[in-house]
Design an enzyme around this catalytic site. Structure first.
Site, short mmCIF file in Angstrom:
data_model
loop_
_atom_site.label_atom_id
_atom_site.label_comp_id
_atom_site.label_asym_id
_atom_site.label_seq_id
_atom_site.Cartn_x
_atom_site.Cartn_y
_atom_site.Cartn_z
CG ASP A 84 -16.15 8.20 4.42
OD1 ASP A 84 -15.96 7.29 3.91
OD2 ASP A 84 -15.76 8.88 5.31
CG ASP A 133 -9.90 5.12 4.65
OD1 ASP A 133 -9.89 4.72 5.70
OD2 ASP A 133 -10.75 4.48 3.36
C1 XBP Z 1 -11.07 7.39 1.76
C2 XBP Z 1 -10.51 7.25 0.26
C3 XBP Z 1 -10.04 6.09 0.06
C4 XBP Z 1 -8.35 5.50 0.73
C5 XBP Z 1 -7.46 4.62 -0.56
O1 XBP Z 1 -12.11 5.78 1.33
O2 XBP Z 1 -10.45 8.01 -0.66
O3 XBP Z 1 -9.21 5.70 -1.91
O4 XBP Z 1 -7.57 6.49 0.76
O5 XBP Z 1 -7.79 3.34 -0.12
P1 XBP Z 1 -13.62 7.03 2.13
P2 XBP Z 1 -8.11 1.96 -1.29
O6 XBP Z 1 -14.82 6.96 0.72
O7 XBP Z 1 -14.08 5.29 3.47
O8 XBP Z 1 -13.51 7.83 2.72
O9 XBP Z 1 -6.46 2.50 -1.09
O10 XBP Z 1 -7.48 1.39 -0.65
O11 XBP Z 1 -8.44 2.76 -2.48
MG MG Z 2 -14.29 9.44 4.62
#
Ligand code: XBP
Ligand code: MG
Length: 255
Positions: free
Chosen positions: A9, A11
């Protein structure tokens, strides 16, 4: 089952991007558009239940003004705002606003040295992933990942399993031979729904609620080595369940 790939993953897992990155970028896009919207950290933590920036924006708008949010004009505004948010986010990363979390770079390198495949499975926009890898790992960072599954490549974002099944198909691997590394309940749900064992690395927004079924539940990856991951992954069939308290920087190493 044999561990053949790590599915990362982004973020919250690779880096703490949400509060200091995505949230700031959203607020800059709102201000630039002359909107009186501002997402503070507490509100943003709640909004993270909706994955994907465009989806999050629309969900917020539906809460505060459902009639306007239902119009075609609102959908176009969301797309415009999100494009600006992405530009602000990429710029923020270029200025060094976010670093990899402790232990991540070491684990990436160990997995590469051991010949494991590595892939990205994220809901965030591909431009964001590319920039994060660029600014934290440089060109060699891109060579670490055989497959990058990001953003709108699938119609249904986490907690749907789609991004994981998309990545697994391109890797040509069985779910059981992979280990997902996730920080959120929606991410854990997505990986588990695709049949992928999950290691939970809690981040700023993970909270403390139990997320059952993970091979381990950690406060982060600092000091966690690949040998330990192999043991945890191998323990899935035997219902190995470690808690942060049980984990003491275990020392099993690759043979
Ligand atoms: C976490 C998310 C993402 C970001 C925003 O992603 O929910 O939506 O907060 O990204 P991850 P965008 O699966 O990496 O934890 O604005 O580019 O959609
Ligand atoms: Mg995440």
């Amino acid at each position: 089952m044999t561990l053949k790939a790590l599915l990362w993953d982004v973020d919250g897992t690779l880096a703490e991007t949400e509060d200091d990155g995505h949230r700031v970028a959203f607020n800059r896009a709102f201000a630039e558009a002359g909107l009186a919207w501002h997402w503070d950290t507490a509100l943003y933590g709640e909004l993270l239940a909706v994955t994907g920036g465009k989806e999050r924006l629309l969900a917020w708008w539906r809460c505060i003004d459902p009639d306007v949010a239902a119009t075609a004009e609102a959908a176009a505004t969301v797309r415009r705002l999100h494009a600006r948010k992405t530009a602000f986010y990429v710029d923020l990363l270029a200025r060094g606003g976010v670093a990899l979390r402790p232990g991540v770079a070491a684990l990436l390198a160990q997995a590469q040295a051991a010949g494991l495949q590595q892939a990205i499975a994220t809901t965030t926009t591909l431009d964001n992933v590319t920039q994060l890898i660029d600014v934290t790992l440089g060109a060699r960072g891109h060579r670490l990942f055989t497959v990058v599954g990001a953003g709108d490549v699938v119609a249904r974002k986490k907690p749907a399993p789609d991004i994981y099944t998309w990545v697994l198909a391109r890797l040509g691997l069985d779910a059981a031979d992979c280990l997902a590394i996730e920080d959120s309940a929606v991410g854990v749900a997505a990986a588990q729904a695709a049949g992928v064992p999950v290691l939970l690395t809690r981040s700023r927004f993970s909270g403390t609620a139990a997320m059952p079924g993970c091979v381990a539940d950690l406060p982060g990856l600092d000091g966690v080595d690949l040998g330990t991951l192999l043991v945890w992954h191998g323990g899935v069939g035997g219902q190995c369940r470690l808690s942060p308290a049980a984990y003491n920087g275990g020392t099993p190493r690759l043979g």
